[in-house]
Design a protein around this motif. Structure first.
Motif, PDB file in Angstrom:
ATOM      1  N   UNK A 114      29.183  26.126  37.518  1.00  0.00           N
ATOM      2  CA  UNK A 114      29.032  27.581  37.455  1.00  0.00           C
ATOM      3  C   UNK A 114      28.034  28.126  38.453  1.00  0.00           C
ATOM      4  N   UNK A 115      27.143  27.260  38.930  1.00  0.00           N
ATOM      5  CA  UNK A 115      26.139  27.744  39.871  1.00  0.00           C
ATOM      6  C   UNK A 115      26.607  27.612  41.313  1.00  0.00           C
ATOM      7  N   UNK A 147      32.387  32.536  37.312  1.00  0.00           N
ATOM      8  CA  UNK A 147      32.355  33.578  36.274  1.00  0.00           C
ATOM      9  C   UNK A 147      33.024  34.864  36.738  1.00  0.00           C
ATOM     10  N   UNK A 169      31.850  33.343  42.484  1.00  0.00           N
ATOM     11  CA  UNK A 169      31.407  32.357  41.511  1.00  0.00           C
ATOM     12  C   UNK A 169      32.463  32.237  40.409  1.00  0.00           C
TER      13      UNK A 169
END
Lengths: 367, 286
Positions: free
Chosen positions: A87-88, A135, A133
């Motif tokens: 996720x990063x 998300x 990203x």
């Protein structure tokens, strides 16, 4: 890359997840492992990947045993059910991950990494989203990033765990067809796990139906659907009417329903279980018929009709094409004579047709 | 969902506004009473006899040494407990093994033991008359009533902070990311530094800040094992108490300001790191 599984067994404490699995997967095949939850299908997929170790048995890739090889060495692309995207990291870095972690002498130059990642992102139709990203993506987009990331390591085998499980119906269907095309284009041996029979039947070259840690049946979608080898497979692949019947001289003598085609009458005689798909049930209005229409559901491509036999012991579900239903002009309470276009016979299981008193009262009270 | 919420009418604004204002006022009053007022008192008392007098108190050799010892303790203890916290959290969240529940309970034990008791336990273990005292004496090692003892009890008291922050996070994240990384060919350390650590870094930072604050402020356990030797084994909290009992209120408050400043510096560093991670969409929002 072919996969050979021989005698794979796995227990988690007292629970037997896999019980002697033998399976050969040919190079370039697209295989579905289909089964209800707890059938061991995901465990089997994880064992092929090397994320789980079998208690006994062997996994061979192209004839070479992998039991000594960790997941890291197997070069297998694994797409997780919930994608497990980092996720990063941006989409680009996610896909590049498998290239960047290679030992220095095997690692491609930065320019080549950029080029390969971009080509993979174009392949999964996400070329413009490299700097997003995870998300910031939709479920379908995340799924494709996970796929591109798995493909980046030039996997010898591609494994997908419930690849469409977390997506809504429309996206699921589109992505399913897209994955089929992608497989035809790449030719990578692919195994995916699903509990959705429609998905397995539509997408796979071959379907492996699993139940309680065993393989129940293996075959083409047409053959497992058309010739289910046991009641479990029959029931798992679609709706079914289970009827207590009696066969004598290759004919159904009880219940008094005409059957056009008995698919395996040679094998079995005497007391049997008759399995009939709702779409193989035909209804004709008949004042002298043995059953009464109890419910009519008109939503969907088929009209769903439930009929109850007079002796209350048998409730039958029929799916009738909309046009045919219009011709029949059935109504609730009307008497009908059912007919089966085809039925399949299985040996009766102990207790299969014992109605408990609760069910009997429910049947009669609802009429 | 949020779009629908945006369209909601300002529900019960008329009836809710009184309650809302009351809550806000209550919040401000409590913050002033409990946080700002004590801080203000510390600085007011410290500067009550002028800046020069304040500065003279600070540059006293004993006070400077106490500041140094406090900072040194933090420098030693916080990194060790970050390492311990990560290792413990990793063990209990990524693996299945017998005795896991017991290990989780053990990690939290220092929270439920009074710091004074912790200090006494260390004396009974490592003190001159303690269980291991003779052995240590044979090798000329002095732990209690010395700086190493301060490190040891500080380690004990603050060991759960980092682990407590990251265990729930790592539990909720599961092992999928690590498995994905490994299947893509990453080794153990690559997986740790590229996947696990970024996933837990904000919780880790928060745990480290809490750990640091507690190390610098710890009084009970340290007072038992330090021996209170001025200029040798006195940390700031102990030094403040000594000054106060010497009827040197200004000196005590002056020392207290340095402890306050250390706390503010810690907070400042945390804020700065979080601000630098501004592009990270998983930065915690406050």
């Amino acid at each position: 890359m072919s996969i050979d599984l021989t005698g794979i067994s796995k227990r988690f404490g007292a629970f037997t997840a896999l019980d002697g699995i033998d399976l050969r997967i040919g190079s370039g095949e697209l295989i579905a492992l289909l089964g209800p939850s707890g059938s061991g299908k995901t465990t089997l997929l994880r064992i092929i990947a090397g994320l789980e170790w079998p208690d006994s048995g062997d996994v061979k890739l192209d004839g070479e045993s992998t039991v000594e090889h960790s997941v890291r060495e197997r070069q297998i692309g694994f797409v997780f059910q919930h994608y497990a995207l980092f996720r990063h990291m941006t989409v680009f870095e996610n896909v590049a991950f498998g290239l960047r972690v290679r030992p220095r002498r095997e690692r491609p130059a930065e320019a080549e990494i950029v080029e390969r990642v971009q080509r993979l992102l174009d392949l999964v139709q996400l070329g413009g989203l490299a700097q997003r990203y995870p998300s910031q993506l939709s479920g379908g987009q995340r799924q494709r990033v996970a796929l591109a990331r798995a493909l980046a390591i030039d996997p010898r085998v591609l494994l997908l765990d419930e690849p469409f499980g977390a997506l809504d119906a429309k996206v699921r269907k589109d992505l399913r067809r897209w994955l089929r095309r992608l497989h035809d284009q790449l030719g990578t041996t692919t195994v995916f796990v699903t509990h959705d029979q429609e998905e397995a039947l539509e997408l796979a070259d071959r379907v492996v139906v699993m139940g309680q840690g065993r393989i129940e049946q293996t075959g083409s979608p047409a053959s497992v659907y058309g010739q289910p080898s046991n009641p479990f497979v029959y029931k798992f692949l679609g709706n079914v009417n289970e009827i207590a019947g009696r066969i004598e001289g290759g004919k159904v003598v009880s219940p008094a329903i005409e059957v056009d085609a008995l698919e395996n009458e040679d094998d079995i005689a005497g007391d049997v279980a008759l399995f009939v798909r709702p779409h193989d049930v035909r209804l004709a209005p008949d004042p002298q018929g043995p059953a009464t229409v109890r419910f009519i559901g008109v939503a969907g491509p088929f009209v769903r009709v439930e009929v109850l036999f007079d002796d209350q012991a048998l409730l039958l579900e029929a799916e009738i094409p909309r046009e045919d239903f219009a011709d029949l002009s059935l109504a609730v309470g009307e008497r009908v004579r059912p007919r089966f276009r085809r039925a399949r016979l299985f040996a009766r299981q102990p207790g299969q047709f014992d109605l408990n008193p609760e069910q009997v009262s429910l049947l009669s009270s609802n009429l | 969902m949020s779009a629908a919420e945006d369209r909601l009418p300002p529900l019960r604004r008329s009836s809710g506004s009184v309650g809302r204002i009351a809550l806000i006022v209550l919040g401000i009053v409590l913050a002033l009473l409990l946080l700002v007022a004590p801080l203000a008192v510390i600085f007011a008392e410290a500067f009550s006899k002028g800046v020069a007098y304040y500065a003279r108190n600070i540059v006293q050799a004993d006070t400077l040494h106490a500041i140094w010892l406090t900072v040194l303790t933090a420098i030693v203890v916080v990194p060790v407990n970050i390492g311990f916290g990560i290792a413990a959290a990793w063990a209990v969240t990524k693996f299945r093994f017998p005795g896991k529940k017991l290990l989780i309970a053990l990690i939290e034990l220092p929270f439920s033991v009074s710091p004074i008791v912790a200090g006494v336990i260390y004396i009974l273990l490592y003190g001159a008359n303690g269980l291991l005292g003779p052995l240590l004496a044979d090798h000329d090692i002095r732990l209690m009533f010395a700086v190493p003892g301060i490190f040891l009890v500080s380690l004990f008291v603050t060991s759960p902070f980092v682990a407590r922050e990251i265990i729930p996070l790592m539990q909720s994240q599961g092992s999928d990311d690590e498995e994905a990384a490994t299947s893509l060919g990453a080794g153990f350390w690559q997986t740790f530094f590229r996947v696990t650590l970024p996933n837990i870094k904000w919780a880790l930072l928060y745990g480290a800040v809490l750990c640091n604050a507690r190390v610098m402020g710890e009084f009970g356990a340290v007072s038992v094992v330090s021996g209170n030797v001025r200029g040798e084994t006195n940390t700031l909290p102990l030094h403040i108490e000594l000054l106060y009992h010497d009827y040197n209120a200004v000196g005590a408050f002056a020392a207290a300001t340095t402890l306050t400043v250390l706390a503010l510096v810690t907070l400042g560093i945390k804020t700065l790191i979080e601000a630098k991670g501004g592009g990270d969409p998983h930065r915690p929002r406050h």
